[in-house]
Design a protein around this motif. Structure first.
Motif, PDB file in Angstrom:
ATOM      1  N   TYR A 159     -16.716  19.346 -87.634  1.00 39.99           N
ATOM      2  CA  TYR A 159     -17.893  19.893 -88.183  1.00 39.99           C
ATOM      3  C   TYR A 159     -17.729  20.894 -89.760  1.00 39.99           C
ATOM      4  CZ  TYR A 159     -19.681  18.172 -83.901  1.00 39.99           C
ATOM      5  OH  TYR A 159     -20.093  17.151 -82.969  1.00 39.99           O
TER       6      TYR A 159
ATOM      7  N   SER B 181     -29.239  13.991 -88.533  1.00 32.67           N
ATOM      8  CA  SER B 181     -28.672  14.988 -87.423  1.00 32.67           C
ATOM      9  C   SER B 181     -27.723  14.446 -86.511  1.00 32.67           C
ATOM     10  CB  SER B 181     -29.734  15.615 -86.714  1.00 32.67           C
ATOM     11  OG  SER B 181     -29.343  16.609 -85.704  1.00 32.67           O
TER      12      SER B 181
ATOM     13  N   LYS C 252     -19.833  12.925 -87.155  1.00 29.47           N
ATOM     14  CA  LYS C 252     -19.385  14.267 -87.914  1.00 29.47           C
ATOM     15  C   LYS C 252     -19.431  13.715 -89.476  1.00 29.47           C
ATOM     16  CE  LYS C 252     -17.020  16.002 -84.131  1.00 29.47           C
ATOM     17  NZ  LYS C 252     -16.436  15.548 -83.069  1.00 29.47           N
TER      18      LYS C 252
ATOM     19  N   GLN D 270     -26.746  20.045 -89.142  1.00 27.80           N
ATOM     20  CA  GLN D 270     -26.963  20.022 -87.603  1.00 27.80           C
ATOM     21  C   GLN D 270     -28.455  19.642 -87.684  1.00 27.80           C
ATOM     22  OE1 GLN D 270     -26.049  22.494 -84.572  1.00 27.80           O
ATOM     23  NE2 GLN D 270     -23.993  22.935 -85.600  1.00 27.80           N
ATOM     24  N   ASN D 271     -29.303  20.032 -88.318  1.00 27.28           N
ATOM     25  CA  ASN D 271     -30.577  20.047 -88.353  1.00 27.28           C
ATOM     26  C   ASN D 271     -31.254  19.015 -89.097  1.00 27.28           C
ATOM     27  OD1 ASN D 271     -31.723  22.068 -86.357  1.00 27.28           O
ATOM     28  ND2 ASN D 271     -30.690  23.506 -88.147  1.00 27.28           N
TER      29      ASN D 271
ATOM     30  N   ASN E 104     -23.147  24.117 -91.486  1.00 32.60           N
ATOM     31  CA  ASN E 104     -23.050  23.366 -90.298  1.00 32.60           C
ATOM     32  C   ASN E 104     -24.680  23.480 -89.770  1.00 32.60           C
ATOM     33  OD1 ASN E 104     -21.626  22.328 -88.037  1.00 32.60           O
ATOM     34  ND2 ASN E 104     -21.944  24.160 -87.042  1.00 32.60           N
TER      35      ASN E 104
ATOM     36  N   TYR F  68     -24.505  13.344 -88.190  1.00 37.51           N
ATOM     37  CA  TYR F  68     -23.526  14.474 -88.172  1.00 37.51           C
ATOM     38  C   TYR F  68     -23.077  14.973 -86.872  1.00 37.51           C
ATOM     39  CZ  TYR F  68     -22.103  19.089 -89.529  1.00 37.51           C
ATOM     40  OH  TYR F  68     -20.982  20.144 -89.479  1.00 37.51           O
ATOM     41  N   LEU F  69     -24.025  14.872 -85.788  1.00 38.72           N
ATOM     42  CA  LEU F  69     -23.558  15.583 -84.546  1.00 38.72           C
ATOM     43  C   LEU F  69     -22.638  14.315 -83.725  1.00 38.72           C
ATOM     44  CD1 LEU F  69     -26.689  17.235 -83.354  1.00 38.72           C
ATOM     45  CD2 LEU F  69     -24.790  18.280 -84.097  1.00 38.72           C
TER      46      LEU F  69
END
Length: 95
Positions: free
Chosen positions: A16, A67, A74, A27-28, A23, A70-71
């Protein structure tokens, strides 16, 4: 600016973004949108980020998928401006 783009886009901790603000926004579901040269010329801005300021953009219809990307994978979503700076950094870097 190239180094800043790489730091925000490419430097990772456990996959991350290394930067805690990046970050949080990624994440959002935001997109790493723009890097502004001398966007924060306050003494704190100069000391903390050499005066650079970053914009994160939220496209409401894409926040959930960004999101999740990314989560889960990554992967950082970024604008063409940021990706061009990252590419220039990678071409010229000796890291």
């Amino acid at each position: 600016m190239r180094l800043c783009a790489w730091y925000l886009y490419g430097e990772k901790h456990r996959g991350y973004a290394l930067n805690p603000v990046a970050n949080f926004h990624l994440q959002n579901g935001s997109v790493l949108w723009r890097i502004n040269w001398m966007g924060d010329t306050s003494p704190r801005g100069i000391g903390a980020s050499c005066g650079m300021m970053v914009n994160y953009r939220y496209f409401l219809e894409e926040t959930a998928s960004n999101s999740a990307l990314y989560l889960g994978s990554k992967q950082v979503r970024a604008s063409e401006q940021v990706l061009a700076l990252v590419s220039q950094f990678q071409q010229n870097s000796k890291l």
